[in-house]
Design an enzyme around this catalytic site. Structure first.
Site, PDB file in Angstrom:
ATOM      1  N   LYS A   1       5.144   2.124  -3.081  1.00 37.10           N
ATOM      2  CA  LYS A   1       5.174   3.469  -3.347  1.00 37.10           C
ATOM      3  C   LYS A   1       5.437   3.538  -4.959  1.00 37.10           C
ATOM      4  O   LYS A   1       5.892   2.630  -5.620  1.00 37.10           O
ATOM      5  CB  LYS A   1       6.115   4.296  -2.594  1.00 37.10           C
ATOM      6  CG  LYS A   1       6.168   5.814  -2.958  1.00 37.10           C
ATOM      7  CD  LYS A   1       4.805   6.699  -2.227  1.00 37.10           C
ATOM      8  CE  LYS A   1       5.199   7.110  -0.854  1.00 37.10           C
ATOM      9  NZ  LYS A   1       4.245   7.527  -0.184  1.00 37.10           N
TER      10      LYS A   1
ATOM     11  N   SER B   1      -7.014   5.403   4.390  1.00 35.75           N
ATOM     12  CA  SER B   1      -6.837   4.763   3.372  1.00 35.75           C
ATOM     13  C   SER B   1      -7.329   3.360   3.489  1.00 35.75           C
ATOM     14  O   SER B   1      -8.133   2.648   2.757  1.00 35.75           O
ATOM     15  CB  SER B   1      -5.549   4.656   2.422  1.00 35.75           C
ATOM     16  OG  SER B   1      -5.440   5.766   1.823  1.00 35.75           O
TER      17      SER B   1
ATOM     18  N   ASP C   1      -0.255  10.797  -3.594  1.00 34.21           N
ATOM     19  CA  ASP C   1       1.011  11.514  -2.882  1.00 34.21           C
ATOM     20  C   ASP C   1       1.110  12.747  -3.280  1.00 34.21           C
ATOM     21  O   ASP C   1       0.318  13.480  -3.846  1.00 34.21           O
ATOM     22  CB  ASP C   1       2.049  10.163  -2.959  1.00 34.21           C
ATOM     23  CG  ASP C   1       3.127  10.446  -2.066  1.00 34.21           C
ATOM     24  OD1 ASP C   1       2.943   9.807  -0.812  1.00 34.21           O
ATOM     25  OD2 ASP C   1       4.289  11.193  -2.243  1.00 34.21           O
TER      26      ASP C   1
ATOM     27  N   LYS D   1       0.962  -1.119   0.021  1.00 33.26           N
ATOM     28  CA  LYS D   1       0.146   0.036  -0.056  1.00 33.26           C
ATOM     29  C   LYS D   1       0.683   1.172   0.181  1.00 33.26           C
ATOM     30  O   LYS D   1       2.000   1.415   0.713  1.00 33.26           O
ATOM     31  CB  LYS D   1      -0.891   0.020   1.302  1.00 33.26           C
ATOM     32  CG  LYS D   1      -1.765   1.302   1.509  1.00 33.26           C
ATOM     33  CD  LYS D   1      -3.085   0.752   0.937  1.00 33.26           C
ATOM     34  CE  LYS D   1      -4.030   2.022   0.629  1.00 33.26           C
ATOM     35  NZ  LYS D   1      -3.707   2.881  -0.484  1.00 33.26           N
TER      36      LYS D   1
ATOM     37  N   THR E   1      -4.226  12.848   6.763  1.00 32.03           N
ATOM     38  CA  THR E   1      -2.725  12.917   7.035  1.00 32.03           C
ATOM     39  C   THR E   1      -2.483  14.047   8.157  1.00 32.03           C
ATOM     40  O   THR E   1      -1.747  13.945   9.029  1.00 32.03           O
ATOM     41  CB  THR E   1      -2.009  13.149   5.669  1.00 32.03           C
ATOM     42  OG1 THR E   1      -2.205  12.024   4.779  1.00 32.03           O
ATOM     43  CG2 THR E   1      -0.528  13.111   6.008  1.00 32.03           C
TER      44      THR E   1
ATOM     45  N   LYS F   1       5.330   2.136   8.487  1.00 31.00           N
ATOM     46  CA  LYS F   1       4.157   3.011   8.491  1.00 31.00           C
ATOM     47  C   LYS F   1       3.023   2.043   8.915  1.00 31.00           C
ATOM     48  O   LYS F   1       2.562   2.177  10.086  1.00 31.00           O
ATOM     49  CB  LYS F   1       4.063   3.897   7.641  1.00 31.00           C
ATOM     50  CG  LYS F   1       3.060   5.057   8.012  1.00 31.00           C
ATOM     51  CD  LYS F   1       2.693   5.829   6.826  1.00 31.00           C
ATOM     52  CE  LYS F   1       4.104   6.641   6.083  1.00 31.00           C
ATOM     53  NZ  LYS F   1       3.713   7.553   4.987  1.00 31.00           N
TER      54      LYS F   1
ATOM     55  N   ASN G   1      -2.071  19.956   0.478  1.00 26.39           N
ATOM     56  CA  ASN G   1      -2.905  19.366   1.143  1.00 26.39           C
ATOM     57  C   ASN G   1      -2.854  18.909   2.768  1.00 26.39           C
ATOM     58  O   ASN G   1      -3.449  19.442   3.420  1.00 26.39           O
ATOM     59  CB  ASN G   1      -3.405  17.974   0.354  1.00 26.39           C
ATOM     60  CG  ASN G   1      -4.311  17.081   1.002  1.00 26.39           C
ATOM     61  OD1 ASN G   1      -5.471  17.903   1.541  1.00 26.39           O
ATOM     62  ND2 ASN G   1      -4.412  15.926   1.042  1.00 26.39           N
TER      63      ASN G   1
HETATM   64  N1  GLU Z   1       0.814   8.875   0.257  1.00 29.74           N
HETATM   65  C1  GLU Z   1       0.663   8.693   1.466  1.00 29.74           C
HETATM   66  C2  GLU Z   1       1.754   8.282   2.477  1.00 29.74           C
HETATM   67  O1  GLU Z   1       2.710   8.448   2.039  1.00 29.74           O
HETATM   68  C3  GLU Z   1      -0.691   7.819   1.811  1.00 29.74           C
HETATM   69  C4  GLU Z   1      -0.505   6.492   1.337  1.00 29.74           C
HETATM   70  C5  GLU Z   1      -1.877   5.642   1.214  1.00 29.74           C
HETATM   71  O2  GLU Z   1      -2.785   6.036   1.734  1.00 29.74           O
HETATM   72  O3  GLU Z   1      -1.807   4.520   0.907  1.00 29.74           O
HETATM   73  O4  GLU Z   1       1.700   7.753   3.579  1.00 29.74           O
END
Ligand code: GLU
Length: 415
Positions: free
Chosen positions: A106, A349, A146, A70, A190, A94, A221
């Protein structure tokens, strides 16, 4: 000697310290060092003038011991393979840290979306997800927004993938518009997660948020929503910036008005009632809370000794280098590391994906409540462990995350 700013090597370094502290099995360490899969693709886009431009895209799946991978997809000129690998590894840690059933991934396209028209961005988004189609999916790898990607881009991607499969697949990715199966509260998640851990940290060190001064580096954001939510808790937002410059008012300003100004003119610059401030000076302002909410490597050996904050809440991924961490630690600055402080995004998410899979949707209140519980628990797990050992909050967070990954990989029989 110049400081090493290669983020992939930075992850290796952080991981090595945590592994040593944990006396980690070398097999487990090796599995976490390298991503399990890295995918590179060419993404051709028909431009508005009829020509074709070919962009390079990546998707890295770092580790899926805890569940499908994810993580976001970014559209940015600095997207590179090592950066993608580092960001994917951070996603693994994370997700493990907050206890959601995902591994880390990613991806991104090396492109400056500010130079593309809306239609060109749509074609890029559709073509990129077609290229990724063989390796993503709701049980395999679930993208999200992102840097410089947003719900509209997720909508185009979900639509393209669904057309390709001949069925509606909302669980393919998260961060969608609500009308297409997005979750209440995802856009601010976030920031909300970051503000919850900042609030808990302030409580832990006896800092009153009422009147506390806040500086926000990166008014996108996450940064703008963090400003709004911190103000709701009584804090005073005194400075903010974006890639074009910064604004400062020691008496504080309204973060919602600044967001409206940025939406109108394209940057924070020229916001009435504020002085201009350089990006360098902004980071060194005296404040209680500093929120880096943009890109990697903004707090380095060049400025760490001049940072004048009590708490740093990392809404961005990788804003602080290991050497800067050491300096901040010596100076008593409490750094709330990215894998904790920005985990609210991926947590909501997860809620979005769960709602998509069961086709049953929650209210904004339910989302907030569930996020609050997860973030407070994650903060306490890290902070309590931090009080008991000799390493900083970041390494402690790695240690908490790695323990779960270690257990999952063992019971799977990988080591
Ligand atoms: N891009 C965000 C992060 O770096 C969210 C990733 C997601 O929701 O999967 O945590």
């Amino acid at each position: 000697m110049e400081e090493n700013l290669n983020v992939y090597e930075i992850v290796q370094q952080q991981l090595a310290v945590a592994a040593r502290e944990l006396d980690l099995d070398p097999g487990v360490h090796d599995l976490l060092k390298e991503p399990m899969r890295v995918f590179t693709c060419s993404v051709p886009v028909r431009m508005d003038d009829g020509s074709v431009k070919v962009f390079t895209g990546y998707r890295c799946q770092h580790n899926d011991a805890l569940g499908p991978t994810k993580g976001g997809l970014r559209f940015h000129p600095d997207v590179a393979i090592d950066e993608t690998k580092a960001l994917a590894a951070w996603m693994t840690f994370k997700c493990s840290l907050v206890g959601i059933p995902y591994g880390g991934g990613k991806g991104g396209v090396q492109v400056n979306p500010k130079e593309l028209s809306r239609r060109e961005i749509e074609r890029l988004s559709r073509n990129f997800i077609r290229a990724l189609a063989p390796i993503v999916g709701p049980d395999r790898d679930i993208p999200a927004p992102d840097v410089y990607t947003n719900p509209q881009i997720m909508a185009w991607m979900m639509d393209e993938y669904s057309q390709l499969k001949g069925v509606n697949v909302p669980g393919l990715l998260t961060g969608k518009p609500i009308i297409l199966g997005g979750s209440e509260g995802r856009e601010e998640a976030t920031a909300r997660g970051c503000v919850i851990v900042v609030r808990e940290a302030a409580k832990a060190i006896g800092l009153d948020l009422n009147g506390a001064t806040v500086v926000i580096q990166g008014y996108g954001n996450a940064g703008s929503a963090a400003g709004r939510l911190l103000k709701e808790l009584g804090a005073k937002i005194i400075a903010a910036n974006d890639s074009s410059g910064g604004v400062h008012n020691p008496d504080g300003f309204d973060p919602i008005e600044l967001k409206e100004h940025k939406d109108r003119v394209g940057s924070v610059k020229g916001f009435p009632g504020c002085n201009e401030i350089s990006n360098k000076d902004l980071l060194e302002l005296e404040c209680d809370i500093l929120i880096p909410a943009a890109l990697e490597n903004v707090i380095t050996t060049k400025n760490a000794a001049n940072i004048n904050a009590k708490i740093i809440g990392e809404a961005a991924n990788g804003p602080t280098t290991p050497k800067a961490d050491e300096i901040l630690d010596e100076r008593g600055v409490l750094v709330l590391p990215d894998i904790l402080a920005n985990a609210g995004g991926v947590t909501v998410s997860y809620f979005e994906w769960v709602q998509n899979l069961m086709n049953f949707y929650w209210s904004a209140e339910e989302v907030k409540e569930k996020l609050e519980k997860i973030m407070v628990k994650a903060f306490k797990n890290v902070y309590n462990a931090y009080l008991e050992n000799d390493v900083n909050m970041r390494i402690t967070a790695y240690m908490v995350a790695i323990k779960r990954l270690d257990e999952a990989m063992r019971v799977r029989g990988w080591v």
